[in-house]
Design an enzyme around this catalytic site. Structure first.
Site, mmCIF file in Angstrom:
data_model
loop_
_atom_site.group_PDB
_atom_site.id
_atom_site.type_symbol
_atom_site.label_atom_id
_atom_site.label_comp_id
_atom_site.label_asym_id
_atom_site.label_seq_id
_atom_site.Cartn_x
_atom_site.Cartn_y
_atom_site.Cartn_z
ATOM 1 N N ARG A 160 0.854 -1.184 0.000
ATOM 2 C CA ARG A 160 0.000 0.000 0.000
ATOM 3 C C ARG A 160 0.896 1.242 0.000
ATOM 4 N NH1 ARG A 160 -2.162 -3.454 4.004
ATOM 5 N NH2 ARG A 160 -4.258 -4.245 3.542
ATOM 6 N N LYS A 191 -1.653 -1.841 7.323
ATOM 7 C CA LYS A 191 -2.983 -1.358 7.686
ATOM 8 C C LYS A 191 -3.395 -1.963 9.025
ATOM 9 C CE LYS A 191 -7.581 -0.754 5.666
ATOM 10 N NZ LYS A 191 -8.430 -1.030 4.482
ATOM 11 N N HIS A 243 -2.046 2.491 -5.888
ATOM 12 C CA HIS A 243 -2.890 1.360 -5.507
ATOM 13 C C HIS A 243 -3.299 0.533 -6.724
ATOM 14 C CE1 HIS A 243 -4.499 -0.101 -1.722
ATOM 15 N NE2 HIS A 243 -5.545 -0.557 -2.372
ATOM 16 N N ARG A 253 -0.935 -2.264 -6.990
ATOM 17 C CA ARG A 253 -1.281 -3.317 -6.029
ATOM 18 C C ARG A 253 -2.437 -4.162 -6.551
ATOM 19 N NH1 ARG A 253 -1.493 -4.611 -0.342
ATOM 20 N NH2 ARG A 253 -3.607 -4.793 0.456
ATOM 21 N N HIS A 270 -4.252 -8.683 3.817
ATOM 22 C CA HIS A 270 -5.674 -8.496 4.088
ATOM 23 C C HIS A 270 -6.044 -9.123 5.429
ATOM 24 C CE1 HIS A 270 -6.891 -7.840 -0.405
ATOM 25 N NE2 HIS A 270 -6.497 -6.734 0.181
ATOM 26 N N TYR A 291 -10.881 -9.753 -6.373
ATOM 27 C CA TYR A 291 -10.019 -9.996 -7.534
ATOM 28 C C TYR A 291 -10.501 -11.182 -8.360
ATOM 29 C CZ TYR A 291 -7.072 -6.688 -5.099
ATOM 30 O OH TYR A 291 -6.615 -5.553 -4.466
#
Length: 319
Positions: A174, A199, A274, A277, A300, A309
């Site tokens: 990220r 994150k 992003h 990514r 994640h 995805y």
């Protein structure tokens, strides 16, 4: 959505606990505010159906609640809830079941509720050919022209831009993760990149291959060393003044690379860090990597975040 008043004190407590859990994990202020509000709607639905204990909750009840939301009108705009609004509700429901599991309250099977098609939130991805063009564009620096900077300075910038593509595409970081990256976070012997500020304050180890290792080493040993002015500087990405490169400057450099390519179609795309990514995640999935591995690679919190995805790959296969 009008302000819903819950009568059940245990539901009120769990809503508050869910909000605190999100806050402790470091989620954005808007997320900490909005997700519990959506869960209050679930609790209100439970109360209306004489369900007063969280232990009575199961996946079918959650699905019935979600189907009820799809029939509910939009209080502010009229008509039904948009697909984007429904996806926000789904995000809250998926995150809430994760909270229930991690807090030890109860373990529910994966919801497996499909995300709504949201045309307003289109995910841009690049093809492998377009990624290659961005890498080639890093070599388009001034040559054989008299500038105020020495030739090796422009070579260092080119190596840095190549490393930037490697970090955000090859390693799938990220923007904020790449910004906080330090030289010590990269282990070339083990070909591992250590994300320390992920994150929600989560750390993870990201593997990289030999090609990416070469790009990163070229920058560290041949590029970065010609940019830094203070050897105590630990930031991985260095700007033209020898200081840490800002995340905004990274975005500008990417836009510059995009415009240096010869592909007019690529130049028209909304290329952001992003997007790199998103692109690597889609390419890995297309090449057969299991969804669970991609989820760990991206950092994640749950597999549901990675499942988007699969829709992108299916759309590409359908074209």
């Amino acid at each position: 959505m009008k302000k819903l008043i819950l009568k059940n004190e245990s539901f009120q407590y769990i809503e508050k606990s869910f909000r605190e859990w999100l806050d402790i994990l470091g989620y954005a202020e808007s997320t900490v505010y909005n997700l519990p509000n959506h869960i209050r709607e679930l609790f209100y639905y439970l109360e209306q159906n004489n369900i007063n204990n969280i232990n009575q909750l199961d996946n079918q009840i959650i699905k019935d609640h979600y189907n009820n939301l799809k029939l509910r009108s939009n209080d502010r705009k009229g008509g039904a809830l948009s697909n984007g609004s429904l996806n926000k509700q789904l995000q809250a429901l998926y995150k809430f079941t994760e909270y229930l599991r991690q807090s030890g309250r109860m373990i529910l099977p994966t919801l497996n509720i499909d995300w709504e098609n949201d045309d307003t939130k289109h995910i841009e991805i690049l093809t492998t050919e377009e990624i290659q063009q961005l890498y080639k564009a890093t070599q388009h620096y001034p040559k054989n022209i008299k500038y105020t900077k020495p030739h090796y300075f422009f070579e260092a910038i080119a190596l840095r831009d190549c490393a930037m593509l490697t970090v955000f595409y090859g390693c799938g970081l990220r923007r904020n993760e790449g910004y906080h990256l330090t030289v010590d976070d990269i282990n070339f012997d083990k070909q591992i990149l250590h994300v320390r500020k992920g994150k929600a304050n989560k750390e993870r180890l990201v593997p990289f291959n030999k090609t990416n290792s070469k790009y990163l080493q070229d920058y560290v040993y041949d590029g970065r060393i010609n940019l830094i002015k203070d050897k105590r500087e630990s930031a991985f990405f260095i700007n033209e003044r020898g200081k840490q490169l800002s995340s905004q400057s990274m975005s500008i450099r990417l836009k510059l690379l995009q415009q240096r390519t010869d592909d007019l179609q690529l130049q028209e795309k909304n290329v952001r860090l992003h997007v790199l990514r998103h692109s690597i995640a889609t390419h890995l999935l297309s090449n057969g990597m299991p969804l669970e591995n991609i989820s760990r690679f991206l950092g994640h919190n749950s597999l549901e975040s990675t499942q988007v995805y699969t829709h992108l790959v299916n759309q590409e296969d359908g074209n």
